[in-house]
Design a protein around this motif. Structure first.
Motif, PDB file in Angstrom:
ATOM      1  N   PHE A   1     -20.474 -21.318   3.945  1.00 16.87           N
ATOM      2  CA  PHE A   1     -19.661 -21.031   2.763  1.00 16.87           C
ATOM      3  C   PHE A   1     -18.830 -19.757   2.924  1.00 16.87           C
ATOM      4  CE2 PHE A   1     -22.831 -23.847   0.739  1.00 16.87           C
ATOM      5  CZ  PHE A   1     -21.966 -24.707   0.078  1.00 16.87           C
ATOM      6  N   THR A   2     -19.379 -18.743   3.587  1.00 15.89           N
ATOM      7  CA  THR A   2     -18.694 -17.448   3.644  1.00 15.89           C
ATOM      8  C   THR A   2     -17.628 -17.374   4.733  1.00 15.89           C
ATOM      9  OG1 THR A   2     -20.491 -16.569   5.025  1.00 15.89           O
ATOM     10  CG2 THR A   2     -20.621 -16.170   2.646  1.00 15.89           C
TER      11      THR A   2
ATOM     12  N   PHE B   1     -16.095  -7.067   5.581  1.00 14.57           N
ATOM     13  CA  PHE B   1     -16.505  -8.473   5.494  1.00 14.57           C
ATOM     14  C   PHE B   1     -16.888  -8.973   6.892  1.00 14.57           C
ATOM     15  CE2 PHE B   1     -15.232 -12.600   3.042  1.00 14.57           C
ATOM     16  CZ  PHE B   1     -16.456 -13.173   3.377  1.00 14.57           C
TER      17      PHE B   1
ATOM     18  N   PRO C   1     -15.498 -19.743   5.884  1.00 15.40           N
ATOM     19  CA  PRO C   1     -14.199 -20.259   5.424  1.00 15.40           C
ATOM     20  C   PRO C   1     -13.498 -19.313   4.443  1.00 15.40           C
ATOM     21  CG  PRO C   1     -15.814 -22.016   5.426  1.00 15.40           C
ATOM     22  CD  PRO C   1     -16.572 -20.751   5.692  1.00 15.40           C
ATOM     23  N   VAL C   2     -14.269 -18.651   3.569  1.00 12.27           N
ATOM     24  CA  VAL C   2     -13.662 -17.676   2.653  1.00 12.27           C
ATOM     25  C   VAL C   2     -13.051 -16.531   3.445  1.00 12.27           C
ATOM     26  CG1 VAL C   2     -14.132 -16.015   0.812  1.00 12.27           C
ATOM     27  CG2 VAL C   2     -15.193 -18.288   0.755  1.00 12.27           C
ATOM     28  N   PHE C   3     -13.790 -16.049   4.437  1.00  6.06           N
ATOM     29  CA  PHE C   3     -13.271 -14.970   5.290  1.00  6.06           C
ATOM     30  C   PHE C   3     -12.007 -15.420   6.003  1.00  6.06           C
ATOM     31  CE2 PHE C   3     -13.180 -13.037   9.549  1.00  6.06           C
ATOM     32  CZ  PHE C   3     -13.015 -11.710   9.192  1.00  6.06           C
ATOM     33  N   TRP C   4     -12.041 -16.632   6.563  1.00  8.11           N
ATOM     34  CA  TRP C   4     -10.866 -17.145   7.272  1.00  8.11           C
ATOM     35  C   TRP C   4      -9.652 -17.184   6.348  1.00  8.11           C
ATOM     36  CZ3 TRP C   4      -8.272 -21.685   5.925  1.00  8.11           C
ATOM     37  CH2 TRP C   4      -7.267 -22.093   6.811  1.00  8.11           C
ATOM     38  N   TRP C   5      -9.838 -17.683   5.135  1.00  7.61           N
ATOM     39  CA  TRP C   5      -8.720 -17.778   4.198  1.00  7.61           C
ATOM     40  C   TRP C   5      -8.183 -16.393   3.848  1.00  7.61           C
ATOM     41  CZ3 TRP C   5      -8.239 -16.053  -0.898  1.00  7.61           C
ATOM     42  CH2 TRP C   5      -7.087 -16.495  -1.560  1.00  7.61           C
ATOM     43  N   ARG C   6      -9.070 -15.430   3.634  1.00  8.20           N
ATOM     44  CA  ARG C   6      -8.619 -14.088   3.266  1.00  8.20           C
ATOM     45  C   ARG C   6      -7.871 -13.420   4.408  1.00  8.20           C
ATOM     46  NH1 ARG C   6     -13.112 -10.442   0.523  1.00  8.20           N
ATOM     47  NH2 ARG C   6     -11.298  -9.039   0.656  1.00  8.20           N
TER      48      ARG C   6
END
Length: 359
Positions: free
Chosen positions: A287-288, A215, A290-295
């Motif tokens: 969009f991507t 990712f 923040p998703v990476f940060w959360w994961r």
């Protein structure tokens, strides 16, 4: 040889013995990070040089003799006479005074001088490290490869300038984008090598880290593509059109987006299409990331360095998006545009840092 006859071999410091075997990774890494800082400065100065239309003020490429600027009135008159023979002077700056010419000359001169300084700061310590056997095993070929990329970058810079000295007083936006992209490649190679020298990975990698690492690589690639699209935006001055946000002059997709025939030329030569693509990539990152940060933050296998790096990446993305929107709305003022270009490299570095920490 009798070891007893050489007691220094028995009392040698373990640190000295380790250095003789493994080199001096931390010192080499510190040197590479200094070089990264210089490349960062080079990119920012290059952006200012472009924004002030200074890039065509020096009409010759003299890697050695060009190190010294003009000093006497006669030397200034000779340099100015060469500039007056260019299309930029006849078509854009007709009647420019010598004092005004000096204003654009110094930006381009400093840009080239900084490039020469980077070459010296990289090559001379590299030769010294090799002579002193301070380079860790396996890293010398990589470092010489980076130096070769730097030499190529100097040639690419002149190749770009040449394109604006013929008929059209603007450099090729393709060559400009290649010049910018190569600077980011050189920065990435030095930064990644420095991180590899600073970080050791002795424990086996948990299987659940691999998707996060992929990712991160994908985000780094996407940011690099965004940098290239930004080069096209700068090259065709697309930032001076559609200075509204979030819509482009009232349209989500501007009507002129496929105006040029054949269709594929729109992606390189159409202001509407080039700016739309740059915005689209920014939205994808918005969009991507923040998703990476959360994961990463939610993963129990991610190291503390990776989690902190992901937070830094998210913060830098927010800053970069803010700078990009502000640059657009205020129609590309010099301070904001330069900060936006600097932010792109910081964002790229933050992504590389997280990707490396997830190895």
């Amino acid at each position: 040889m009798d070891i007893a006859e050489h007691p220094n071999l028995l009392t040698a410091s373990p640190r000295i013995l380790a250095r003789a075997k493994n080199g001096d990774p931390r010192t080499v890494a510190a040197w590479l990070l200094v070089c990264c800082a210089l490349v960062f400065a080079m990119v920012v100065v290059g952006g200012v040089t472009r924004l002030t239309h200074s890039g065509l003020s020096i009409t010759e490429w003299q890697p050695i003799l060009g190190t010294l600027p003009p000093f006497t009135d006669g030397q200034w008159g000779e340099v100015f006479a060469k500039y007056r023979a260019t299309p930029e002077y006849s078509q854009v700056n007709q009647g420019m005074t010598l004092e005004a010419f000096k204003g654009i000359f110094w930006w381009e001169y400093f840009h080239r001088l900084l490039g020469r300084a980077i070459g010296a700061v990289f090559l001379l310590p590299l030769l010294w490290f090799i002579a002193r056997r301070r380079i860790p095993p396996g890293f010398a070929p990589k470092l010489f490869g980076i130096f070769a990329l730097g030499a190529l970058q100097g040639a690419m810079g002149w190749y770009m300038v040449q394109s604006g000295l013929v008929d059209d007083p603007r450099v090729s936006h393709f060559r400009l984008t290649a010049h910018l992209g190569l600077a980011f490649v050189i920065f990435a190679a030095m930064f990644w090598t420095a991180l590899s020298l600073l970080r050791t990975h002795s424990a086996p990698e948990p299987a659940r880290i691999a998707p996060l690492r992929r990712f991160a690589y994908a985000l780094a690639a996407l940011i690099f593509v965004m940098v290239l699209s930004g080069g096209l935006v700068a090259g065709i001055r697309a930032g001076f059109a559609y200075n509204t946000f979030p819509l482009m002059n009232g349209y989500l997709v501007p009507p002129a987006i496929m105006l040029i025939d054949p269709w594929y030329l729109n992606f390189f030569n159409n202001m509407a299409t080039v700016q739309f693509d740059h915005r689209a990539i920014a939205w994808m990152l918005a969009f991507t990331v923040p998703v990476f940060w959360w994961r990463v933050r939610a993963s129990p296998d991610a190291a503390a360095g990776a989690r902190n790096g992901a937070t830094l990446l998210l913060a830098l993305l927010a800053l970069q998006v803010t700078l990009g929107i502000s640059t657009l709305l205020f129609v590309v003022p010099l301070p904001l545009a330069a900060a936006h270009q600097a932010g792109a490299m910081l964002l790229f570095a933050a992504t590389l840092n997280v990707a490396h920490a997830l190895r």
